[in-house]
Write a protein that holds these residues in place. Structure first.
Motif, PDB file in Angstrom:
ATOM      1  N   GLY A  63       0.789  -1.220   0.000  1.00 28.34           N
ATOM      2  CA  GLY A  63       0.000   0.000   0.000  1.00 28.34           C
ATOM      3  C   GLY A  63       0.818   1.265   0.000  1.00 28.34           C
ATOM      4  N   VAL A  64       2.053   1.209   0.526  1.00 34.86           N
ATOM      5  CA  VAL A  64       2.877   2.426   0.578  1.00 34.86           C
ATOM      6  C   VAL A  64       3.834   2.532  -0.617  1.00 34.86           C
ATOM      7  CG1 VAL A  64       2.750   2.559   3.084  1.00 34.86           C
ATOM      8  CG2 VAL A  64       4.643   1.317   2.022  1.00 34.86           C
ATOM      9  N   LEU A  65       3.819   1.537  -1.510  1.00 34.92           N
ATOM     10  CA  LEU A  65       4.651   1.617  -2.710  1.00 34.92           C
ATOM     11  C   LEU A  65       4.111   2.705  -3.633  1.00 34.92           C
ATOM     12  CD1 LEU A  65       5.102  -2.170  -3.594  1.00 34.92           C
ATOM     13  CD2 LEU A  65       6.824  -0.653  -2.597  1.00 34.92           C
ATOM     14  N   PRO A  66       4.982   3.367  -4.358  1.00 38.12           N
ATOM     15  CA  PRO A  66       4.508   4.341  -5.362  1.00 38.12           C
ATOM     16  C   PRO A  66       3.592   3.635  -6.362  1.00 38.12           C
ATOM     17  CG  PRO A  66       6.865   4.578  -5.001  1.00 38.12           C
ATOM     18  CD  PRO A  66       6.452   3.338  -4.278  1.00 38.12           C
ATOM     19  N   PRO A  67       2.521   4.271  -6.794  1.00 41.08           N
ATOM     20  CA  PRO A  67       1.545   3.626  -7.682  1.00 41.08           C
ATOM     21  C   PRO A  67       2.160   3.001  -8.931  1.00 41.08           C
ATOM     22  CG  PRO A  67       0.707   5.733  -6.903  1.00 41.08           C
ATOM     23  CD  PRO A  67       2.130   5.642  -6.439  1.00 41.08           C
ATOM     24  N   GLY A  68       3.186   3.622  -9.493  1.00 40.15           N
ATOM     25  CA  GLY A  68       3.771   3.097 -10.716  1.00 40.15           C
ATOM     26  C   GLY A  68       4.561   1.825 -10.517  1.00 40.15           C
ATOM     27  N   ILE A  69       4.867   1.478  -9.250  1.00 34.30           N
ATOM     28  CA  ILE A  69       5.715   0.313  -8.977  1.00 34.30           C
ATOM     29  C   ILE A  69       4.885  -0.867  -8.479  1.00 34.30           C
ATOM     30  CG2 ILE A  69       7.690  -0.475  -7.587  1.00 34.30           C
ATOM     31  CD1 ILE A  69       8.706   2.346  -7.555  1.00 34.30           C
ATOM     32  N   ARG A  70       3.646  -0.652  -8.135  1.00 30.31           N
ATOM     33  CA  ARG A  70       2.825  -1.723  -7.556  1.00 30.31           C
ATOM     34  C   ARG A  70       2.571  -2.867  -8.539  1.00 30.31           C
ATOM     35  NH1 ARG A  70      -1.635   2.206  -4.551  1.00 30.31           N
ATOM     36  NH2 ARG A  70      -0.088   3.228  -3.189  1.00 30.31           N
ATOM     37  N   GLY A  71       2.744  -2.599  -9.822  1.00 33.27           N
ATOM     38  CA  GLY A  71       2.586  -3.671 -10.806  1.00 33.27           C
ATOM     39  C   GLY A  71       3.900  -4.291 -11.211  1.00 33.27           C
ATOM     40  N   GLY A  72       5.008  -3.884 -10.562  1.00 31.99           N
ATOM     41  CA  GLY A  72       6.324  -4.418 -10.888  1.00 31.99           C
ATOM     42  C   GLY A  72       6.515  -5.834 -10.400  1.00 31.99           C
ATOM     43  N   ARG A  73       7.643  -6.396 -10.779  1.00 31.08           N
ATOM     44  CA  ARG A  73       7.924  -7.801 -10.480  1.00 31.08           C
ATOM     45  C   ARG A  73       7.955  -8.069  -8.977  1.00 31.08           C
ATOM     46  NH1 ARG A  73      13.388 -11.128 -12.309  1.00 31.08           N
ATOM     47  NH2 ARG A  73      12.899 -13.060 -11.144  1.00 31.08           N
ATOM     48  N   ALA A  74       8.647  -7.226  -8.216  1.00 23.66           N
ATOM     49  CA  ALA A  74       8.780  -7.452  -6.772  1.00 23.66           C
ATOM     50  C   ALA A  74       7.422  -7.418  -6.093  1.00 23.66           C
ATOM     51  CB  ALA A  74       9.707  -6.404  -6.165  1.00 23.66           C
ATOM     52  N   ALA A  75       6.599  -6.470  -6.490  1.00 23.87           N
ATOM     53  CA  ALA A  75       5.270  -6.358  -5.896  1.00 23.87           C
ATOM     54  C   ALA A  75       4.408  -7.556  -6.261  1.00 23.87           C
ATOM     55  CB  ALA A  75       4.603  -5.064  -6.345  1.00 23.87           C
ATOM     56  N   ARG A  76       4.529  -8.037  -7.528  1.00 18.00           N
ATOM     57  CA  ARG A  76       3.745  -9.205  -7.935  1.00 18.00           C
ATOM     58  C   ARG A  76       4.150 -10.441  -7.148  1.00 18.00           C
ATOM     59  NH1 ARG A  76       4.984  -7.530 -13.145  1.00 18.00           N
ATOM     60  NH2 ARG A  76       6.281  -9.403 -13.412  1.00 18.00           N
ATOM     61  N   GLU A  77       5.442 -10.602  -6.919  1.00 21.27           N
ATOM     62  CA  GLU A  77       5.910 -11.771  -6.165  1.00 21.27           C
ATOM     63  C   GLU A  77       5.388 -11.741  -4.730  1.00 21.27           C
ATOM     64  OE1 GLU A  77      10.128 -11.738  -6.484  1.00 21.27           O
ATOM     65  OE2 GLU A  77      10.139 -12.640  -8.501  1.00 21.27           O
ATOM     66  N   LEU A  78       5.403 -10.570  -4.115  1.00 20.61           N
ATOM     67  CA  LEU A  78       4.878 -10.457  -2.755  1.00 20.61           C
ATOM     68  C   LEU A  78       3.368 -10.750  -2.746  1.00 20.61           C
ATOM     69  CD1 LEU A  78       5.062  -9.800   0.237  1.00 20.61           C
ATOM     70  CD2 LEU A  78       4.915  -7.372  -0.340  1.00 20.61           C
ATOM     71  N   THR A  79       2.663 -10.267  -3.750  1.00 17.61           N
ATOM     72  CA  THR A  79       1.224 -10.527  -3.832  1.00 17.61           C
ATOM     73  C   THR A  79       0.952 -12.015  -3.959  1.00 17.61           C
ATOM     74  OG1 THR A  79       0.861  -8.377  -4.887  1.00 17.61           O
ATOM     75  CG2 THR A  79      -0.877 -10.019  -5.127  1.00 17.61           C
ATOM     76  N   GLU A  80       1.759 -12.713  -4.733  1.00 16.12           N
ATOM     77  CA  GLU A  80       1.596 -14.162  -4.908  1.00 16.12           C
ATOM     78  C   GLU A  80       1.884 -14.912  -3.611  1.00 16.12           C
ATOM     79  OE1 GLU A  80       4.189 -15.053  -8.131  1.00 16.12           O
ATOM     80  OE2 GLU A  80       2.920 -14.095  -9.651  1.00 16.12           O
ATOM     81  N   ILE A  81       2.900 -14.455  -2.901  1.00 19.26           N
ATOM     82  CA  ILE A  81       3.223 -15.105  -1.615  1.00 19.26           C
ATOM     83  C   ILE A  81       2.050 -14.971  -0.650  1.00 19.26           C
ATOM     84  CG2 ILE A  81       4.655 -14.884   0.457  1.00 19.26           C
ATOM     85  CD1 ILE A  81       7.011 -14.210  -1.419  1.00 19.26           C
ATOM     86  N   LEU A  82       1.472 -13.787  -0.586  1.00 21.90           N
ATOM     87  CA  LEU A  82       0.363 -13.558   0.339  1.00 21.90           C
ATOM     88  C   LEU A  82      -0.899 -14.308  -0.075  1.00 21.90           C
ATOM     89  CD1 LEU A  82       0.780  -9.730   0.981  1.00 21.90           C
ATOM     90  CD2 LEU A  82       1.571 -11.635   2.389  1.00 21.90           C
ATOM     91  N   ALA A  83      -0.978 -14.712  -1.356  1.00 26.07           N
ATOM     92  CA  ALA A  83      -2.141 -15.447  -1.842  1.00 26.07           C
ATOM     93  C   ALA A  83      -1.989 -16.954  -1.688  1.00 26.07           C
ATOM     94  CB  ALA A  83      -2.386 -15.105  -3.317  1.00 26.07           C
ATOM     95  N   LEU A  84      -0.828 -17.421  -1.224  1.00 26.24           N
ATOM     96  CA  LEU A  84      -0.612 -18.854  -1.065  1.00 26.24           C
ATOM     97  C   LEU A  84      -1.613 -19.426  -0.056  1.00 26.24           C
ATOM     98  CD1 LEU A  84       3.294 -19.094  -0.852  1.00 26.24           C
ATOM     99  CD2 LEU A  84       1.833 -19.957  -2.718  1.00 26.24           C
ATOM    100  N   PRO A  85      -2.071 -20.657  -0.280  1.00 21.51           N
ATOM    101  CA  PRO A  85      -2.954 -21.306   0.704  1.00 21.51           C
ATOM    102  C   PRO A  85      -2.262 -21.410   2.050  1.00 21.51           C
ATOM    103  CG  PRO A  85      -2.916 -22.546  -1.357  1.00 21.51           C
ATOM    104  CD  PRO A  85      -1.824 -21.511  -1.451  1.00 21.51           C
ATOM    105  N   LYS A  86      -3.045 -21.384   3.104  1.00 21.81           N
ATOM    106  CA  LYS A  86      -2.482 -21.467   4.466  1.00 21.81           C
ATOM    107  C   LYS A  86      -1.701 -22.764   4.628  1.00 21.81           C
ATOM    108  CE  LYS A  86      -4.403 -17.656   5.878  1.00 21.81           C
ATOM    109  NZ  LYS A  86      -4.886 -17.231   4.557  1.00 21.81           N
ATOM    110  N   GLY A  87      -0.530 -22.643   5.257  1.00 23.70           N
ATOM    111  CA  GLY A  87       0.283 -23.838   5.509  1.00 23.70           C
ATOM    112  C   GLY A  87       1.338 -24.071   4.457  1.00 23.70           C
ATOM    113  N   ARG A  88       1.267 -23.345   3.316  1.00 27.36           N
ATOM    114  CA  ARG A  88       2.271 -23.488   2.275  1.00 27.36           C
ATOM    115  C   ARG A  88       3.494 -22.653   2.606  1.00 27.36           C
ATOM    116  NH1 ARG A  88       0.349 -24.587  -2.904  1.00 27.36           N
ATOM    117  NH2 ARG A  88       2.497 -24.206  -3.599  1.00 27.36           N
ATOM    118  N   THR A  89       4.711 -23.168   2.287  1.00 27.91           N
ATOM    119  CA  THR A  89       5.938 -22.421   2.512  1.00 27.91           C
ATOM    120  C   THR A  89       6.639 -22.174   1.187  1.00 27.91           C
ATOM    121  OG1 THR A  89       7.160 -24.469   2.878  1.00 27.91           O
ATOM    122  CG2 THR A  89       6.243 -23.363   4.793  1.00 27.91           C
TER     123      THR A  89
END
Length: 394
Positions: free
Chosen positions: A368-394
């Motif tokens: 939420g605090v990332l600049p708007p132009g960077i929220r669609g970047g690779r690093a942000a996408r990877e973090l979004t995917e991690i947070l979307a993992l099913p519970k219990g996944r590592t």
């Protein structure tokens, strides 16, 4: 006319007898005595006197009364004494002894220590079991001192239940249990506990909104602690400070930070391994949140480092919250890739049982605090995917 005893009957007519019977007139004492002797009865028997007071059959009391010249006690006195003895016996009745209460206190202290290191889901079963026992004792008639202790125990357990539910993201039951905790704390009359519950409760609106609720609860806790140099007073000020900081009220937040630090320097900090205490590491955790919200990254990093150095390795989610705040600082300092990487790594390193909803929310705050132009970047996408993992996944 004379009877066999030589007594002459009183000379009365029908009108005189009617007046005596109606009570309009009373015969003279001499006439009453003559009538009693004539008819072998008492003045009460013929309706010319009140019933005699029954004799006191208690030998000691009768002797004492006659010796002192005082009248025998009124029967109401016996009723008064009997009622008092009955009330005393009722007050003495209790389903729990002082020794049992001490043992229950010790057991709850163990639960409070266990809470720091045990996953919220596991702790809920333990806390609810203890609450059942306390509730059962509270339902019985207890002396006032015991009832106060039971209300205090109820407040502590209800607060920890609410906190565990908050971590799991179960916000509606969490709010309800905080209501119960606050009611029990107020019922106990313990000002320190009343303030402590409110300061703890401020976490819910701090993480999930509305922020104004966190400010109000922190302020209430601070006012209840006014004039006291205690960890709870420092906790209240720190809770208010970080909520004010997130609101953008920098001046008020700085004043609250200074108050929290000042009070903490002059108080006994208590047991560091007690979930219902406010040790130094938690003070730094709150200061980290305040400085992060104010955009003061250098002060926030210092608070984070001080806190992390004091947390043991097996502590629950607090160290992870500190690392996520460090990631927020990186995002604010225009290091978005590092921020997302630190947030993702921190989230994955937390054991699955502790990877609760509150961590997800704080990690999403990095995005939420990332600049708007960077929220669609690779690093942000990877973090979004991690947070979307099913519970219990590592």
């Amino acid at each position: 006319m004379a009877d066999s005893l030589g007594l002459t009957a009183p000379r009365t007519d029908a009108e005189q007898l009617r007046l005596w019977e109606l009570g309009d007139h009373q015969p003279r004492r001499k006439a009453i005595d003559l009538l009693c002797r004539l008819y072998d009865c008492t003045a009460h028997d013929i309706g010319l006197a009140a019933p005699p007071t029954p004799p006191d059959t208690h030998p000691q009391r009768a002797t004492a009364s006659s010796a002192s010249g005082l009248p025998a006690p009124d029967p109401l006195t016996d009723r008064i004494d009997a009622a008092r003895r009955s009330v005393d016996r009722t007050l003495a009745l209790s389903s729990v002894s002082a020794a049992q209460m001490d043992l229950l206190d010790e057991r709850l202290l163990d639960v409070r220590r266990q809470y720091l290191y045990t996953a919220p889901t596991d702790m809920l079963s333990v806390l609810l079991h203890e609450m059942e026992e306390v509730k059962g004792l509270s339902a019985d008639r207890q002396p006032a001192s015991v009832q106060v202790r039971l209300s205090e125990m109820t407040a502590v357990l209800a607060t920890l239940i609410a906190d565990a539910l908050m971590k799991l993201g179960r916000l509606t039951p969490s709010r309800a249990w905080y209501d119960t905790a606050q009611t029990a704390a107020d019922d106990s009359g313990n000002l320190e506990l009343r303030a402590r519950v409110r300061a703890q409760r401020a976490m819910l609106p701090y993480y999930y909104g509305p922020l104004e609720g966190a400010v109000v609860l922190g302020r209430e806790a601070r006012l209840l602690s006014r004039g006291r140099q205690t960890p709870t007073a420092a906790f209240a000020a720190a809770a208010e400070a970080r909520a004010l900081a997130r609101q953008g009220n920098a001046a008020a937040a700085e004043a609250a930070i200074a108050a929290a630090q000042r009070m903490y320097e002059h108080c006994y900090h208590g047991d560091q391994d007690d979930a219902f205490a406010f040790p130094e590491r938690r003070l730094h955790l709150y200061l980290s949140g305040a400085y992060t919200a104010l955009g003061r990254s250098s002060q926030a990093r210092k608070a984070q480092e001080q806190a992390l150095a004091l947390y043991p390795a097996r502590t629950g989610i607090d160290p992870a919250l500190l690392q996520l705040e460090a990631a927020i600082c990186l995002a604010q300092d225009r290091s978005p890739a590092e921020a997302c990487q630190l947030a993702g790594t921190t989230f994955l390193q937390v054991p699955a049982s502790h990877r609760t909803h509150i961590l997800e929310e704080r990690a999403r705050h990095v995005l939420g605090v990332l600049p708007p132009g960077i929220r669609g970047g690779r690093a942000a996408r990877e973090l979004t995917e991690i947070l979307a993992l099913p519970k219990g996944r590592t």
